[in-house]
Write a protein that holds these residues in place. Structure first.
Motif, PDB file in Angstrom:
ATOM      1  N   ILE A  37     -13.788   3.662  -4.973  1.00 24.96           N
ATOM      2  CA  ILE A  37     -13.502   3.299  -6.358  1.00 24.96           C
ATOM      3  C   ILE A  37     -12.134   2.636  -6.476  1.00 24.96           C
ATOM      4  CG2 ILE A  37     -12.864   4.307  -8.587  1.00 24.96           C
ATOM      5  CD1 ILE A  37     -15.272   6.099  -8.408  1.00 24.96           C
ATOM      6  N   PHE A  38     -11.139   3.160  -5.751  1.00 25.32           N
ATOM      7  CA  PHE A  38      -9.776   2.652  -5.888  1.00 25.32           C
ATOM      8  C   PHE A  38      -9.421   1.570  -4.875  1.00 25.32           C
ATOM      9  CE2 PHE A  38      -9.490   7.037  -7.617  1.00 25.32           C
ATOM     10  CZ  PHE A  38      -9.154   6.683  -8.924  1.00 25.32           C
ATOM     11  N   LEU A  39     -10.297   1.305  -3.906  1.00 23.13           N
ATOM     12  CA  LEU A  39      -9.966   0.360  -2.840  1.00 23.13           C
ATOM     13  C   LEU A  39      -9.727  -1.044  -3.378  1.00 23.13           C
ATOM     14  CD1 LEU A  39      -9.653  -0.271   0.180  1.00 23.13           C
ATOM     15  CD2 LEU A  39     -12.129  -0.683   0.258  1.00 23.13           C
ATOM     16  N   VAL A  40     -10.598  -1.507  -4.269  1.00 26.14           N
ATOM     17  CA  VAL A  40     -10.485  -2.884  -4.751  1.00 26.14           C
ATOM     18  C   VAL A  40      -9.142  -3.121  -5.413  1.00 26.14           C
ATOM     19  CG1 VAL A  40     -11.434  -4.604  -6.323  1.00 26.14           C
ATOM     20  CG2 VAL A  40     -12.973  -3.175  -4.991  1.00 26.14           C
ATOM     21  N   GLY A  41      -8.701  -2.167  -6.249  1.00 27.73           N
ATOM     22  CA  GLY A  41      -7.429  -2.336  -6.927  1.00 27.73           C
ATOM     23  C   GLY A  41      -6.253  -2.411  -5.969  1.00 27.73           C
ATOM     24  N   LYS A  42      -6.340  -1.689  -4.856  1.00 29.75           N
ATOM     25  CA  LYS A  42      -5.222  -1.649  -3.907  1.00 29.75           C
ATOM     26  C   LYS A  42      -5.108  -2.932  -3.088  1.00 29.75           C
ATOM     27  CE  LYS A  42      -5.512   3.385  -3.474  1.00 29.75           C
ATOM     28  NZ  LYS A  42      -4.278   3.678  -4.220  1.00 29.75           N
ATOM     29  N   ILE A  43      -6.224  -3.649  -2.896  1.00 32.25           N
ATOM     30  CA  ILE A  43      -6.183  -4.848  -2.058  1.00 32.25           C
ATOM     31  C   ILE A  43      -6.635  -6.093  -2.827  1.00 32.25           C
ATOM     32  CG2 ILE A  43      -6.551  -3.505   0.046  1.00 32.25           C
ATOM     33  CD1 ILE A  43      -9.434  -4.451   0.081  1.00 32.25           C
ATOM     34  N   ALA A  44      -6.582  -6.031  -4.167  1.00 34.49           N
ATOM     35  CA  ALA A  44      -7.069  -7.143  -4.982  1.00 34.49           C
ATOM     36  C   ALA A  44      -6.420  -8.482  -4.612  1.00 34.49           C
ATOM     37  CB  ALA A  44      -6.859  -6.830  -6.462  1.00 34.49           C
ATOM     38  N   ALA A 152     -10.147  17.660  -4.596  1.00 36.90           N
ATOM     39  CA  ALA A 152      -9.015  17.271  -3.752  1.00 36.90           C
ATOM     40  C   ALA A 152      -9.459  16.206  -2.749  1.00 36.90           C
ATOM     41  CB  ALA A 152      -8.454  18.491  -3.028  1.00 36.90           C
ATOM     42  N   GLY A 153     -10.703  16.295  -2.297  1.00 39.56           N
ATOM     43  CA  GLY A 153     -11.242  15.259  -1.424  1.00 39.56           C
ATOM     44  C   GLY A 153     -11.277  13.908  -2.119  1.00 39.56           C
ATOM     45  N   TYR A 154     -11.593  13.901  -3.423  1.00 39.99           N
ATOM     46  CA  TYR A 154     -11.597  12.663  -4.200  1.00 39.99           C
ATOM     47  C   TYR A 154     -10.200  12.047  -4.231  1.00 39.99           C
ATOM     48  CZ  TYR A 154     -12.512   9.580  -8.207  1.00 39.99           C
ATOM     49  OH  TYR A 154     -12.644   8.492  -9.038  1.00 39.99           O
ATOM     50  N   SER A 155      -9.191  12.887  -4.499  1.00 39.08           N
ATOM     51  CA  SER A 155      -7.810  12.398  -4.518  1.00 39.08           C
ATOM     52  C   SER A 155      -7.391  11.894  -3.135  1.00 39.08           C
ATOM     53  CB  SER A 155      -6.867  13.515  -4.982  1.00 39.08           C
ATOM     54  OG  SER A 155      -7.183  13.938  -6.292  1.00 39.08           O
ATOM     55  N   ALA A 156      -7.791  12.634  -2.093  1.00 35.16           N
ATOM     56  CA  ALA A 156      -7.449  12.217  -0.734  1.00 35.16           C
ATOM     57  C   ALA A 156      -8.100  10.876  -0.395  1.00 35.16           C
ATOM     58  CB  ALA A 156      -7.877  13.282   0.268  1.00 35.16           C
ATOM     59  N   GLY A 157      -9.319  10.656  -0.896  1.00 34.09           N
ATOM     60  CA  GLY A 157      -9.984   9.378  -0.665  1.00 34.09           C
ATOM     61  C   GLY A 157      -9.229   8.229  -1.294  1.00 34.09           C
ATOM     62  N   GLY A 158      -8.707   8.450  -2.511  1.00 38.62           N
ATOM     63  CA  GLY A 158      -7.902   7.415  -3.149  1.00 38.62           C
ATOM     64  C   GLY A 158      -6.654   7.106  -2.353  1.00 38.62           C
ATOM     65  N   ALA A 159      -6.008   8.152  -1.822  1.00 38.14           N
ATOM     66  CA  ALA A 159      -4.814   7.939  -1.000  1.00 38.14           C
ATOM     67  C   ALA A 159      -5.172   7.227   0.309  1.00 38.14           C
ATOM     68  CB  ALA A 159      -4.136   9.273  -0.707  1.00 38.14           C
ATOM     69  N   ALA A 160      -6.325   7.571   0.870  1.00 42.28           N
ATOM     70  CA  ALA A 160      -6.749   6.933   2.125  1.00 42.28           C
ATOM     71  C   ALA A 160      -7.005   5.446   1.927  1.00 42.28           C
ATOM     72  CB  ALA A 160      -8.009   7.613   2.654  1.00 42.28           C
ATOM     73  N   GLY A 161      -7.445   5.065   0.719  1.00 45.10           N
ATOM     74  CA  GLY A 161      -7.616   3.647   0.441  1.00 45.10           C
ATOM     75  C   GLY A 161      -6.295   2.902   0.556  1.00 45.10           C
ATOM     76  N   GLY A 162      -5.213   3.554   0.102  1.00 42.96           N
ATOM     77  CA  GLY A 162      -3.893   2.946   0.248  1.00 42.96           C
ATOM     78  C   GLY A 162      -3.484   2.823   1.703  1.00 42.96           C
ATOM     79  N   ALA A 163      -3.812   3.843   2.504  1.00 39.63           N
ATOM     80  CA  ALA A 163      -3.497   3.789   3.931  1.00 39.63           C
ATOM     81  C   ALA A 163      -4.273   2.670   4.619  1.00 39.63           C
ATOM     82  CB  ALA A 163      -3.811   5.133   4.581  1.00 39.63           C
ATOM     83  N   ALA A 164      -5.548   2.522   4.222  1.00 34.57           N
ATOM     84  CA  ALA A 164      -6.357   1.449   4.809  1.00 34.57           C
ATOM     85  C   ALA A 164      -5.762   0.089   4.463  1.00 34.57           C
ATOM     86  CB  ALA A 164      -7.796   1.544   4.302  1.00 34.57           C
ATOM     87  N   ALA A 165      -5.297  -0.032   3.213  1.00 31.94           N
ATOM     88  CA  ALA A 165      -4.688  -1.294   2.802  1.00 31.94           C
ATOM     89  C   ALA A 165      -3.433  -1.596   3.623  1.00 31.94           C
ATOM     90  CB  ALA A 165      -4.350  -1.238   1.308  1.00 31.94           C
ATOM     91  N   ALA A 166      -2.676  -0.544   3.942  1.00 33.51           N
ATOM     92  CA  ALA A 166      -1.420  -0.744   4.672  1.00 33.51           C
ATOM     93  C   ALA A 166      -1.651  -1.045   6.156  1.00 33.51           C
ATOM     94  CB  ALA A 166      -0.544   0.497   4.522  1.00 33.51           C
ATOM     95  N   TRP A 167      -2.659  -0.427   6.760  1.00 32.50           N
ATOM     96  CA  TRP A 167      -2.809  -0.493   8.213  1.00 32.50           C
ATOM     97  C   TRP A 167      -3.875  -1.475   8.697  1.00 32.50           C
ATOM     98  CZ3 TRP A 167      -3.001   5.559   8.412  1.00 32.50           C
ATOM     99  CH2 TRP A 167      -1.709   6.056   8.194  1.00 32.50           C
ATOM    100  N   LEU A 168      -4.868  -1.749   7.864  1.00 29.11           N
ATOM    101  CA  LEU A 168      -5.995  -2.548   8.343  1.00 29.11           C
ATOM    102  C   LEU A 168      -6.003  -3.985   7.847  1.00 29.11           C
ATOM    103  CD1 LEU A 168      -8.948   0.014   7.973  1.00 29.11           C
ATOM    104  CD2 LEU A 168      -7.713  -0.589  10.064  1.00 29.11           C
ATOM    105  N   ILE A 169      -5.582  -4.180   6.594  1.00 30.41           N
ATOM    106  CA  ILE A 169      -5.799  -5.470   5.958  1.00 30.41           C
ATOM    107  C   ILE A 169      -5.059  -6.600   6.669  1.00 30.41           C
ATOM    108  CG2 ILE A 169      -5.687  -6.758   3.803  1.00 30.41           C
ATOM    109  CD1 ILE A 169      -7.615  -4.312   3.910  1.00 30.41           C
TER     110      ILE A 169
END
Length: 450
Positions: A37-44, A152-169
């Motif tokens: 859900i939050f991935l698109v906003g982080k890498i728009a 808490a898993g939902y919140s962790a997923g949102g944070a992981a989207g930020g990590a993916a944006a930082a490390w993978l993109i």
């Protein structure tokens, strides 16, 4: 024939390995939801550049994604009350996983936006169905904690989207986030097929003689003695196989609770969307704080939300929900005001930001957990799903205030003071909810001769 009350039996159980397995699977479903859900906003900006467009062109993507999420919240959960939580979770995970992988192959913004809109239909159903299934397998003494862990898993997923944006993109392009976001639900669907039992309450509410019920009960309690002549009934005592209908969430004394919950979700989820979309911009445009500096502190806010979620779960099993949840929302209103008063450079600003996330995430978790008690198994996914759908509508409408505040040149204190009225109103609304969610004494199943 004997009557066997399924929920009384589940409530009287000690936590076993199967409970933790169900918790782990449902938490993973929530993790995937938060991630995607939050991935698109982080890498728009990266998506827009990759498709040869300016970042402003992503407006269409956000709009269609929100529309898809709203449609899915209204459509998928009622189907889970009709055809089963497990079946619909697997179907939604498969469809969403495939569409997410297809999104990585889009060549234009329009294609990408349409695919994300379709993906949202299947994505938004995961949360209410997973929470319903988890609630229906959890002993009452642990239910609040289990649900809070899943959130808490939902919140962790949102944070992981930020990590993916930082490390993978940077290394693999914007598509890499969607490769990961597509593979995870496909793996989750496979695990659910192999290891996730269907909700016993759902099965009992549909067919009290369903042959699938006894094997699941034996997995929950290996020493249980069943004769094969039991009539299984759900928590509401119903032993008639009836199809859930939308209007059921307004019947049985639930009309007022449902109406108030819908209003509360519109304001609560709308506030979350408003603050997520505009808070960094408010501080930049109204207080001169660069977005990059604010983002550093905002990342730490995740920990406040995590603690708020887990604390809500622990307290929910001990304090009446109609008193506990308003306290969180009143605290949230206070912390929004504090963010406008405390100087950004002051050490206490980080504390106010952590407390803001604590109350915001914990309050929304409490609302969702309360609904698992208000709605019986036969309509639980529908109740949670439609409340979530109303919240999605709030998430489309309330963020418009952010643009209005900027165009009107409001000060930061004026803007956040107006926004603080929203959670204050949510707290007052929850106080109006009839005490349908009050905990009942846990009792052991006592089969009665029919």
């Amino acid at each position: 024939m004997t009557t066997f009350r399924v929920q009384d039996f589940i409530d009287g159980q000690q936590s076993r390995s199967i409970h933790f397995r169900i918790l782990a699977i449902c938490t993973f479903v929530m993790f995937v939801d938060g991630f995607d859900i939050f991935l698109v906003g982080k890498i728009a900006p990266a998506i827009a550049r990759g498709l040869g467009e300016a970042p402003a062109a992503m407006t269409l993507v956000f709009f269609l994604q929100q529309i898809g999420l709203a449609i899915g919240a209204f459509v998928a959960p009622p189907l889970a009350d009709r055809y089963g939580r497990k079946r619909m979770l697997v179907a939604c995970s498969l469809a969403f996983g495939v569409l997410t992988l297809v999104a990585s192959m889009a060549t234009t913004i329009t294609e990408f936006a349409i695919i994300r809109g379709l993906s949202g239909i299947f994505l938004s159903g995961g949360l209410p169905m997973a929470i319903s299934l988890l609630a229906e397998h959890s002993p009452r003494a642990r239910r609040g904690v289990f649900i809070s862990i899943a959130f808490a898993g939902y919140s962790a997923g949102g944070a992981a989207g930020g990590a993916a944006a930082a490390w993978l993109i940077d290394a693999y392009g914007w598509q890499s986030g969607f490769w990961l976001g597509g593979v995870m639900p496909l793996l989750g669907a496979l695990v659910m097929l192999l290891a996730l039992p269907e909700s016993v309450q759902f099965l009992a509410s549909r067919n009290p003689a369903d042959r699938r019920i006894a094997p699941i009960l034996r997995r929950l309690a290996p020493g249980i003695e069943l004769t094969g002549h039991e009539v299984f009934v759900a928590a509401d005592g119903s032993s008639n196989a009836q199809k859930a209908r939308l209007l059921d969430i307004f019947r049985g004394g639930r009309a007022r609770a449902t109406a108030v919950l819908w209003m509360a979700c519109v304001l609560s989820m709308g506030t979350i969307a408003l603050m997520a979309a505009w808070l960094p911009t408010f501080f930049q445009e109204m207080a001169g704080i660069p977005i990059q500096r604010f983002a550093v502190l905002a990342m730490l806010g995740f920990f406040g939300g995590l603690v708020g979620t887990l604390t809500m779960g622990w307290l929910f099993d001990r304090i009446r929900a109609s008193r506990l949840i308003p306290a969180y929302y009143f605290g949230l209103a206070g912390m929004i005001l504090m963010l406008s008063i405390v100087p950004f450079e002051a050490p206490f600003f980080l504390g106010a930001l952590l407390a803001y996330n604590f109350f915001q995430t914990g309050g929304q978790t409490g609302l969702n957990t309360m609904m698992t008690r208000i709605y019986p198994a036969s309509m639980r996914s529908t109740g949670l799903g439609w409340a979530g759908g109303m919240g999605r509508i709030g998430g489309v409408i309330l963020p418009l205030f952010g643009g209005l505040a900027l165009a009107s040149h409001f000060s930061l204190q004026t803007t956040l003071t107006i926004i603080a009225v929203l959670p204050l109103t949510v707290g007052l609304l929850v106080l109006m909810i009839p005490d349908l969610a009050r905990a009942e004494p846990v009792s052991q199943p006592k089969p009665a001769t029919a």
